[in-house]
Design a protein around this motif. Structure first.
Motif, PDB file in Angstrom:
ATOM      1  N   SER A  48       0.844  -1.188   0.000  1.00 50.12           N
ATOM      2  CA  SER A  48       0.000   0.000   0.000  1.00 50.12           C
ATOM      3  C   SER A  48       0.879   1.237   0.000  1.00 50.12           C
ATOM      4  CB  SER A  48      -0.920   0.013   1.226  1.00 50.12           C
ATOM      5  OG  SER A  48      -1.735   1.156   1.236  1.00 50.12           O
ATOM      6  N   GLY A  49       0.495   2.226  -0.789  1.00 47.85           N
ATOM      7  CA  GLY A  49       1.233   3.484  -0.840  1.00 47.85           C
ATOM      8  C   GLY A  49       0.317   4.650  -0.564  1.00 47.85           C
ATOM      9  N   GLY A  50       0.789   5.850  -0.913  1.00 41.64           N
ATOM     10  CA  GLY A  50       0.015   7.039  -0.622  1.00 41.64           C
ATOM     11  C   GLY A  50      -1.225   7.182  -1.485  1.00 41.64           C
ATOM     12  N   PHE A  51      -1.246   6.526  -2.658  1.00 44.12           N
ATOM     13  CA  PHE A  51      -2.352   6.728  -3.588  1.00 44.12           C
ATOM     14  C   PHE A  51      -3.117   5.453  -3.932  1.00 44.12           C
ATOM     15  CE2 PHE A  51       0.776  10.044  -4.515  1.00 44.12           C
ATOM     16  CZ  PHE A  51      -0.004  11.165  -4.343  1.00 44.12           C
ATOM     17  N   ALA A  52      -2.603   4.289  -3.541  1.00 43.10           N
ATOM     18  CA  ALA A  52      -3.255   3.061  -3.984  1.00 43.10           C
ATOM     19  C   ALA A  52      -2.880   1.901  -3.069  1.00 43.10           C
ATOM     20  CB  ALA A  52      -2.844   2.740  -5.420  1.00 43.10           C
ATOM     21  N   THR A  53      -3.682   0.826  -3.182  1.00 40.24           N
ATOM     22  CA  THR A  53      -3.389  -0.446  -2.539  1.00 40.24           C
ATOM     23  C   THR A  53      -3.252  -1.479  -3.642  1.00 40.24           C
ATOM     24  OG1 THR A  53      -4.653   0.173  -0.575  1.00 40.24           O
ATOM     25  CG2 THR A  53      -4.191  -2.167  -0.886  1.00 40.24           C
ATOM     26  N   VAL A  54      -2.254  -2.358  -3.500  1.00 40.84           N
ATOM     27  CA  VAL A  54      -1.981  -3.376  -4.519  1.00 40.84           C
ATOM     28  C   VAL A  54      -2.336  -4.743  -3.934  1.00 40.84           C
ATOM     29  CG1 VAL A  54      -0.280  -4.384  -6.066  1.00 40.84           C
ATOM     30  CG2 VAL A  54      -0.133  -1.960  -5.463  1.00 40.84           C
ATOM     31  N   TYR A  55      -3.139  -5.490  -4.692  1.00 44.15           N
ATOM     32  CA  TYR A  55      -3.598  -6.807  -4.261  1.00 44.15           C
ATOM     33  C   TYR A  55      -3.055  -7.900  -5.188  1.00 44.15           C
ATOM     34  CZ  TYR A  55      -7.018  -4.211  -1.488  1.00 44.15           C
ATOM     35  OH  TYR A  55      -7.615  -3.360  -0.590  1.00 44.15           O
ATOM     36  N   ARG A  56      -2.889  -9.060  -4.617  1.00 43.55           N
ATOM     37  CA  ARG A  56      -2.600 -10.253  -5.406  1.00 43.55           C
ATOM     38  C   ARG A  56      -3.942 -10.839  -5.820  1.00 43.55           C
ATOM     39  NH1 ARG A  56       1.541 -14.451  -5.382  1.00 43.55           N
ATOM     40  NH2 ARG A  56       0.611 -16.474  -5.927  1.00 43.55           N
ATOM     41  N   VAL A  57      -4.131 -11.064  -7.129  1.00 41.30           N
ATOM     42  CA  VAL A  57      -5.403 -11.582  -7.620  1.00 41.30           C
ATOM     43  C   VAL A  57      -5.148 -12.774  -8.540  1.00 41.30           C
ATOM     44  CG1 VAL A  57      -6.559  -9.344  -7.445  1.00 41.30           C
ATOM     45  CG2 VAL A  57      -5.444  -9.974  -9.584  1.00 41.30           C
ATOM     46  N   ARG A  58      -6.172 -13.594  -8.692  1.00 40.45           N
ATOM     47  CA  ARG A  58      -6.066 -14.786  -9.537  1.00 40.45           C
ATOM     48  C   ARG A  58      -7.267 -14.833 -10.487  1.00 40.45           C
ATOM     49  NH1 ARG A  58      -3.161 -19.531  -8.908  1.00 40.45           N
ATOM     50  NH2 ARG A  58      -2.518 -18.815  -6.838  1.00 40.45           N
ATOM     51  N   SER A  59      -6.997 -15.104 -11.752  1.00 41.81           N
ATOM     52  CA  SER A  59      -8.051 -15.191 -12.757  1.00 41.81           C
ATOM     53  C   SER A  59      -8.705 -16.570 -12.707  1.00 41.81           C
ATOM     54  CB  SER A  59      -7.471 -14.951 -14.147  1.00 41.81           C
ATOM     55  OG  SER A  59      -6.659 -16.051 -14.522  1.00 41.81           O
ATOM     56  N   PRO A  60      -9.869 -16.737 -13.362  1.00 37.72           N
ATOM     57  CA  PRO A  60     -10.514 -18.064 -13.380  1.00 37.72           C
ATOM     58  C   PRO A  60      -9.621 -19.149 -13.969  1.00 37.72           C
ATOM     59  CG  PRO A  60     -12.061 -16.363 -14.078  1.00 37.72           C
ATOM     60  CD  PRO A  60     -10.724 -15.695 -13.963  1.00 37.72           C
ATOM     61  N   SER A  61      -8.687 -18.763 -14.861  1.00 41.89           N
ATOM     62  CA  SER A  61      -7.781 -19.749 -15.460  1.00 41.89           C
ATOM     63  C   SER A  61      -6.588 -20.055 -14.573  1.00 41.89           C
ATOM     64  CB  SER A  61      -7.282 -19.234 -16.816  1.00 41.89           C
ATOM     65  OG  SER A  61      -6.494 -18.055 -16.645  1.00 41.89           O
TER      66      SER A  61
END
Length: 592
Positions: A48-61
């Protein structure tokens, strides 16, 4: 469907994700595992930074990527910055540039966020990678060449990065190549200027001389704003290269802290080969040209830099297999280290007994350089030590072995005493800690004490990050260490970093899936140490994961008995703190 419908039970992550899609949480709260965004499922927070949060995501594949979530409802500047980053990323395609995989709004109805899906680059930051003990000159120059190629493509597309630094360059575990990431403060002529201050966002230690010069010339001028150019990115590459080659910045911090602007503007950096004699002059020449005081004196652009680096790398008269930092040895096995230490102590005691016998009436040779066999007694350090402070004065104790003195005229007794003292100092060179004190017969010297820092609030956002994002609670603690040294005290300095050995699991179960990893194995903790009343205290305010994600934290130093501060170990002295190798840190909401 009404947004006031009863929320599904959060016990099931997918149901919790559906609930989050209907009722997005406050911006300060992380999204729960299972949240659906753009067809992908959130698996956890990467940073997380001053302007955004970054997430780990997984696609259906099953494809795993990073998803940056930028709020749109926190003012027009935040919204413009979100759109700006998305538009910049769509212009760039290169193996050494992080790939943008998609973008969109979330939720679909009444969107509050812009999401940008990026390639997930797993690997260490460039400084963590480049300062490893086995890294060769060729390895480092290959990575710098890849950064230059990334900038060549970026600049050709009209995009300036404006925050080139090691933390924004990852070395991919899958390809081994450098990847330039985070164009959040980048610039393109088609994008509006968002910065209201003198300088664009960036890191001061990598700021070019022309930027500092503009700041001085236009100080106090309303609306003055420095416009970065290609030369600014190239200067930052020079700082990165200098650090990789030498392990330090081109210019030391100013006495009052912060950047030494006078040095950046008017002084040449210390030639890298004087800091690291293993460097060839051909590599040093490239580094110093990148650090030239004006953009005109640097390379015309990133393409020219690529050409120079490729030609340099093709030279056969340079030893590219030379290890850059051999002193940063990997730790040896415990049994081997103890064998080496015991051997050193044994030889040192033998030399000390010999010196006592010589000092009991035997004639000694005049003082000179220490004989090589005696200097070789010292076991090589596991880590490069800090510059030594002035050695404390050494003297014989009153209860040392008696020495017969013959009555002579002149200053002969004083000369004999000095000669004998020199002999004992020479003999004791092989000893450290308690053995050195026993040999020299002096009490342990305490490190110099500075005024203890006043009570201090936690860094901005630290409490929200620790309790909300990482799942830690005030009072929670974990075991950490300075290095892999075990069984003997370690030498630390004021800004020594601690290492989280093994995953730090959060005590709060808020994921619905059991304990979560708050900080992963090998996370580094940054802060300051100070000595007060014979104990070492520490305040740690930043945690940096092996993936380069940085979190503000608020942690205090404990010993393994849960006492605040650490006991100083034998061998401590002015400018030198010897402490236990394994300690603890505890979450606090304020530094007392």
């Amino acid at each position: 469907m009404s947004t006031h419908s009863p929320s599904p039970s959060p016990e099931h992550p997918i149901l919790a994700g559906m609930a989050a899609a209907l009722n997005p949480p406050d911006d300060a709260s992380p999204l729960p595992v299972g949240t659906l965004i753009g067809g992908d499922v959130v698996e956890g927070v990467l940073g997380s930074g001053g302007f955004a949060t970054v997430y780990r995501v997984r696609s259906p594949s099953g494809y795993v990527s990073a998803l940056k979530l930028l709020p749109l409802d926190q003012g027009p500047e935040r919204a413009e910055r979100a759109w700006r980053e998305m538009s910049l990323g769509m212009r760039l395609r290169h193996p050494n540039l992080v790939r943008q995989l998609g973008a969109g709004h979330w939720p679909l109805e009444n969107p509050r966020y812009l999401w940008v899906k990026l390639e997930l680059v797993e690997g260490p930051t460039l400084d963590e990678w480049g300062l490893a003990p086995e890294r060769t000159l060729g390895d480092v120059m290959d990575r710098v060449l890849e950064v230059a190629r990334a900038l060549a493509v970026s600049h050709e597309a009209g995009v300036l990065h404006r925050d080139v630094k090691e933390a924004n360059i990852l070395v991919s575990q899958s390809t081994g190549q450098a990847v330039l990431v985070d164009f959040g403060v980048g610039y393109h002529p088609a994008c509006p200027t968002l910065t209201k201050g003198m300088f664009p966002p960036g890191t001061p230690a990598y700021r070019a001389p022309e930027a500092w010069a503009y700041g001085r010339a236009h100080a106090g001028e309303p609306g003055a704003h420095y416009r970065a150019g290609v030369g600014d990115d190239l200067y930052a590459v020079g700082v990165v290269l200098y650090r990789l080659l030498t392990g330090r910045f081109p210019f030391r911090p100013a006495e009052h802290g912060g950047e030494d602007v006078e040095a950046v503007l008017h002084r040449a950096p210390l030639p890298p080969h004087l800091v690291n004699p293993r460097l060839p002059l051909a590599v040093e020449e490239v580094c110093l040209r990148l650090l030239a005081k004006t953009p005109e004196a640097r390379y015309p652009g990133a393409v020219a830099l690529c050409t120079v680096l490729e030609e340099l790398r093709a030279r056969t008269d340079v030893d590219w297999t030379r290890v850059l930092h051999p002193e940063r040895r990997r730790p040896v096995k415990p049994w081997a280290r103890w064998g080496r230490v015991l051997a050193g102590v044994g030889v040192g005691l033998a030399v000390a007994l010999g010196a006592w016998w010589l000092g009991s009436g035997r004639e000694v040779a005049p003082g000179g350089h220490t004989p090589e066999p005696v200097r070789a007694v010292v076991a090589p350090p596991v880590e490069a030590p800090s510059p030594p402070a002035a050695a404390p004065s050494l003297a014989l104790r009153k209860d040392s072995a008696p020495v017969k003195q013959q009555q002579t005229s002149g200053s002969q007794p004083e000369t004999v005493s000095k000669r004998r003292g020199a002999t004992v100092r020479t003999a004791c060179l092989g000893l450290t800690g308690a053995a050195l004190q026993a040999c020299m017969g002096t009490p342990q010297q305490m490190p110099s004490e500075r005024p203890a820092p006043p009570p201090q609030a936690c860094p901005a956002g630290a409490m929200e990050t620790m309790t909300g994002m990482l799942g830690l609670s005030v009072g929670e603690k974990t075991s950490v260490d300075w290095s892999s040294v075990r069984g003997r005290p370690v030498h630390v300095h004021e800004d020594a970093t601690l290492r989280v050995g093994g995953d730090w699991e959060a005590g709060a179960d808020f994921t619905g899936k059991g304990f979560k990893v708050a900080l992963p194995d090998q996370t580094r903790l940054f802060g300051r140490l100070y000595v007060k009343e014979g104990r070492v205290y520490g305040r740690f305010t930043e945690a940096r994961t092996p993936q380069g994600v940085t979190y503000p934290v608020c942690l205090e130093l404990l010993d393994t008995s849960n006492h605040v501060g650490l006991e100083l170990k034998p061998g401590s002295g002015p400018g030198k703190m010897m402490v236990a190798p394994v300690v603890q840190v505890r979450v606090v909401d304020r530094f007392p």
